[in-house]
Design a protein around this motif. Structure first.
Motif, PDB file in Angstrom:
ATOM      1  N   GLY A 183      10.123 -12.541   1.349  1.00 58.20           N
ATOM      2  CA  GLY A 183       9.678 -12.583  -0.033  1.00 58.20           C
ATOM      3  C   GLY A 183       8.270 -12.045  -0.158  1.00 58.20           C
ATOM      4  O   GLY A 183       7.804 -11.279   0.688  1.00 58.20           O
ATOM      5  N   ARG A 184       7.613 -12.468  -1.214  1.00 58.86           N
ATOM      6  CA  ARG A 184       6.258 -11.980  -1.490  1.00 58.86           C
ATOM      7  C   ARG A 184       5.294 -13.149  -1.470  1.00 58.86           C
ATOM      8  O   ARG A 184       5.511 -14.149  -2.155  1.00 58.86           O
ATOM      9  N   GLY A 187       1.290 -10.386   0.610  1.00 54.00           N
ATOM     10  CA  GLY A 187       2.067  -9.158   0.684  1.00 54.00           C
ATOM     11  C   GLY A 187       3.544  -9.455   0.835  1.00 54.00           C
ATOM     12  O   GLY A 187       3.986 -10.604   0.769  1.00 54.00           O
ATOM     13  N   THR A 188       4.305  -8.410   1.028  1.00 54.44           N
ATOM     14  CA  THR A 188       5.750  -8.532   1.172  1.00 54.44           C
ATOM     15  C   THR A 188       6.093  -8.804   2.626  1.00 54.44           C
ATOM     16  O   THR A 188       5.552  -8.177   3.531  1.00 54.44           O
ATOM     17  N   ALA A 230      10.594  -2.518   0.496  1.00 56.36           N
ATOM     18  CA  ALA A 230      10.643  -2.088  -0.906  1.00 56.36           C
ATOM     19  C   ALA A 230      11.701  -2.867  -1.685  1.00 56.36           C
ATOM     20  O   ALA A 230      11.476  -3.256  -2.834  1.00 56.36           O
ATOM     21  N   GLU A 231      12.860  -3.109  -1.066  1.00 49.66           N
ATOM     22  CA  GLU A 231      13.920  -3.867  -1.750  1.00 49.66           C
ATOM     23  C   GLU A 231      13.478  -5.306  -2.003  1.00 49.66           C
ATOM     24  O   GLU A 231      13.732  -5.855  -3.081  1.00 49.66           O
ATOM     25  N   VAL A 232      12.832  -5.918  -1.039  1.00 48.15           N
ATOM     26  CA  VAL A 232      12.350  -7.294  -1.224  1.00 48.15           C
ATOM     27  C   VAL A 232      11.314  -7.327  -2.329  1.00 48.15           C
ATOM     28  O   VAL A 232      11.367  -8.197  -3.210  1.00 48.15           O
ATOM     29  N   GLU A 233      10.396  -6.370  -2.308  1.00 50.35           N
ATOM     30  CA  GLU A 233       9.354  -6.307  -3.345  1.00 50.35           C
ATOM     31  C   GLU A 233       9.966  -6.124  -4.726  1.00 50.35           C
ATOM     32  O   GLU A 233       9.577  -6.790  -5.686  1.00 50.35           O
ATOM     33  N   GLU A 234      10.964  -5.245  -4.835  1.00 56.03           N
ATOM     34  CA  GLU A 234      11.633  -5.011  -6.112  1.00 56.03           C
ATOM     35  C   GLU A 234      12.363  -6.270  -6.590  1.00 56.03           C
ATOM     36  O   GLU A 234      12.270  -6.635  -7.765  1.00 56.03           O
ATOM     37  N   GLY A 293       9.927  -8.797  -7.842  1.00 55.29           N
ATOM     38  CA  GLY A 293       9.404  -8.398  -9.144  1.00 55.29           C
ATOM     39  C   GLY A 293      10.359  -8.731 -10.266  1.00 55.29           C
ATOM     40  O   GLY A 293       9.952  -9.160 -11.351  1.00 55.29           O
ATOM     41  N   ARG A 294      11.669  -8.574 -10.027  1.00 56.56           N
ATOM     42  CA  ARG A 294      12.670  -8.904 -11.044  1.00 56.56           C
ATOM     43  C   ARG A 294      12.765 -10.407 -11.270  1.00 56.56           C
ATOM     44  O   ARG A 294      13.041 -10.868 -12.356  1.00 56.56           O
ATOM     45  N   ALA A 295      12.518 -11.187 -10.197  1.00 59.17           N
ATOM     46  CA  ALA A 295      12.664 -12.643 -10.281  1.00 59.17           C
ATOM     47  C   ALA A 295      11.468 -13.286 -10.984  1.00 59.17           C
ATOM     48  O   ALA A 295      11.563 -14.396 -11.464  1.00 59.17           O
TER      49      ALA A 295
END
Length: 124
Positions: free
Chosen positions: A15-16, A25-26, A114-118, A121-123
């Motif tokens: 996660g972040r 960070g991620t 990048a997928e985890v960060e995205e 961000g959506r959550a």
């Protein structure tokens, strides 16, 4: 670069970590596995904690990505302390292979940073 030990509760955390927090960070679980200490002095095993205190340890990694013998050597002390990780020549050594480039994703979920960060961000 040395870091503090992390609680085992984080063994599967992805996660972040928010800015301003330690380790911000991620985060993904890039590899998982076990190790076997192979550090020796005068023909006797040196415990891993003592080997690290002395500044040199050898071990065998049995991870999903990293496998075989490695050496960890300290360079510098105090604020200049750094460590160099070297892959030993063995059956798992592959000249020219960049495991970070070839296997960049999480061992647990297959996600990229990048997928985890995205997803984080959506959550939010």
């Amino acid at each position: 670069v040395p870091t503090e030990d992390h609680p085992l509760d984080y063994i599967d955390f992805e996660g972040r970590i928010p800015e301003g927090e330690y380790g911000a960070g991620t985060v993904i679980v890039w590899d998982i596995g076990t190790y076997e200490n192979t550090t020796r002095a005068d023909g006797k095993e040196v415990r891993i904690a003592e080997a690290l205190e002395r500044g040199h340890a050898t071990f065998i990694l049995s991870g999903e990505k990293l496998r075989g013998g490695y050496a960890l050597t300290r360079t510098g002390r105090g604020k200049d302390e750094r460590w160099i990780l070297v892959k030993m020549k063995d059956d798992f050594a592959k000249a020219g292979e960049d495991v970070l480039e070839g296997k960049p994703n999480s061992t647990l979920t297959g996600r990229s940073l990048a997928e985890v960060e995205e997803e984080e961000g959506r959550a939010a």
